[in-house]
Design a protein around this motif. Structure first.
Motif, PDB file in Angstrom:
ATOM      1  N   VAL A  32      35.899  39.619  37.570  1.00 19.73           N
ATOM      2  CA  VAL A  32      37.605  39.514  37.960  1.00 19.73           C
ATOM      3  C   VAL A  32      38.161  40.393  37.248  1.00 19.73           C
ATOM      4  CG1 VAL A  32      39.090  38.209  36.163  1.00 19.73           C
ATOM      5  CG2 VAL A  32      37.070  36.923  37.828  1.00 19.73           C
ATOM      6  N   ARG A  33      37.492  41.299  35.904  1.00 13.22           N
ATOM      7  CA  ARG A  33      38.183  42.902  35.464  1.00 13.22           C
ATOM      8  C   ARG A  33      38.439  43.526  36.875  1.00 13.22           C
ATOM      9  NH1 ARG A  33      40.188  43.095  30.955  1.00 13.22           N
ATOM     10  NH2 ARG A  33      39.413  40.835  29.020  1.00 13.22           N
ATOM     11  N   GLY A  34      37.616  43.316  37.656  1.00 18.40           N
ATOM     12  CA  GLY A  34      37.590  44.460  38.224  1.00 18.40           C
ATOM     13  C   GLY A  34      38.423  44.361  39.857  1.00 18.40           C
ATOM     14  N   LEU A  35      38.271  43.331  39.696  1.00 21.15           N
ATOM     15  CA  LEU A  35      39.701  42.152  40.921  1.00 21.15           C
ATOM     16  C   LEU A  35      41.595  42.637  40.454  1.00 21.15           C
ATOM     17  CD1 LEU A  35      38.109  39.293  42.746  1.00 21.15           C
ATOM     18  CD2 LEU A  35      38.541  41.071  43.592  1.00 21.15           C
ATOM     19  N   GLN A  36      40.618  42.755  38.874  1.00 25.51           N
ATOM     20  CA  GLN A  36      42.486  43.070  38.353  1.00 25.51           C
ATOM     21  C   GLN A  36      42.796  44.352  38.609  1.00 25.51           C
ATOM     22  OE1 GLN A  36      41.159  41.094  34.370  1.00 25.51           O
ATOM     23  NE2 GLN A  36      42.486  39.201  35.258  1.00 25.51           N
ATOM     24  N   ALA A  37      41.837  44.867  37.973  1.00 20.42           N
ATOM     25  CA  ALA A  37      41.301  46.830  38.069  1.00 20.42           C
ATOM     26  C   ALA A  37      42.193  46.940  39.222  1.00 20.42           C
ATOM     27  CB  ALA A  37      41.302  47.051  38.298  1.00 20.42           C
ATOM     28  N   ARG A  38      41.847  47.003  40.607  1.00 21.24           N
ATOM     29  CA  ARG A  38      41.955  46.471  41.812  1.00 21.24           C
ATOM     30  C   ARG A  38      43.452  46.256  42.211  1.00 21.24           C
ATOM     31  NH1 ARG A  38      38.050  44.849  45.504  1.00 21.24           N
ATOM     32  NH2 ARG A  38      39.244  46.252  47.173  1.00 21.24           N
ATOM     33  N   ILE A  39      44.680  45.276  41.435  1.00 21.14           N
ATOM     34  CA  ILE A  39      45.606  44.919  41.978  1.00 21.14           C
ATOM     35  C   ILE A  39      46.567  46.083  41.258  1.00 21.14           C
ATOM     36  CG2 ILE A  39      46.339  42.963  41.540  1.00 21.14           C
ATOM     37  CD1 ILE A  39      44.773  40.430  41.471  1.00 21.14           C
ATOM     38  N   VAL A  40      46.233  45.722  39.880  1.00 24.30           N
ATOM     39  CA  VAL A  40      46.853  46.675  39.455  1.00 24.30           C
ATOM     40  C   VAL A  40      47.224  47.853  40.631  1.00 24.30           C
ATOM     41  CG1 VAL A  40      47.714  48.110  37.129  1.00 24.30           C
ATOM     42  CG2 VAL A  40      46.434  45.593  36.849  1.00 24.30           C
ATOM     43  N   LYS A  41      45.807  49.277  40.609  1.00 23.35           N
ATOM     44  CA  LYS A  41      45.870  50.080  41.064  1.00 23.35           C
ATOM     45  C   LYS A  41      46.612  49.794  42.516  1.00 23.35           C
ATOM     46  CE  LYS A  41      42.996  53.881  42.065  1.00 23.35           C
ATOM     47  NZ  LYS A  41      44.174  54.502  43.250  1.00 23.35           N
ATOM     48  N   ALA A  42      46.476  48.870  43.043  1.00 26.69           N
ATOM     49  CA  ALA A  42      47.665  48.508  44.024  1.00 26.69           C
ATOM     50  C   ALA A  42      48.969  48.407  44.101  1.00 26.69           C
ATOM     51  CB  ALA A  42      47.188  47.368  44.944  1.00 26.69           C
TER      52      ALA A  42
END
Length: 69
Positions: A32-42
């Motif tokens: 979940v943290r990985g997906l959240q980080a990818r969302i922020v970066k996008a």
């Protein structure tokens, strides 16, 4: 993209033999943290369509649902 959504929807369900206590919560939180980080970066990169796709993946993934409960 439709193929991605289909795969995510199928994998969002836990196998019937999965019990609440047998879930690897560390891995769930990491996913979940990985997906959240990818969302922020996008979003920071201005890739709003990518962010939307990642949000869909997060909300339909088993990890996202399990952690939300």
């Amino acid at each position: 993209m439709e193929g991605e959504q289909m795969n995510a929807a199928v994998s969002a369900c836990a196998p019937s033999s999965t019990s609440w206590d047998s879930i690897d919560w560390i891995a769930v939180q990491r996913h979940v943290r990985g997906l959240q980080a990818r969302i922020v970066k996008a979003v920071q990169d201005g890739r709003h369509n990518k962010a939307k796709a990642l949000q869909w993946l997060l909300t339909h993934s088993f990890s996202g649902k399990a952690l939300a409960v």
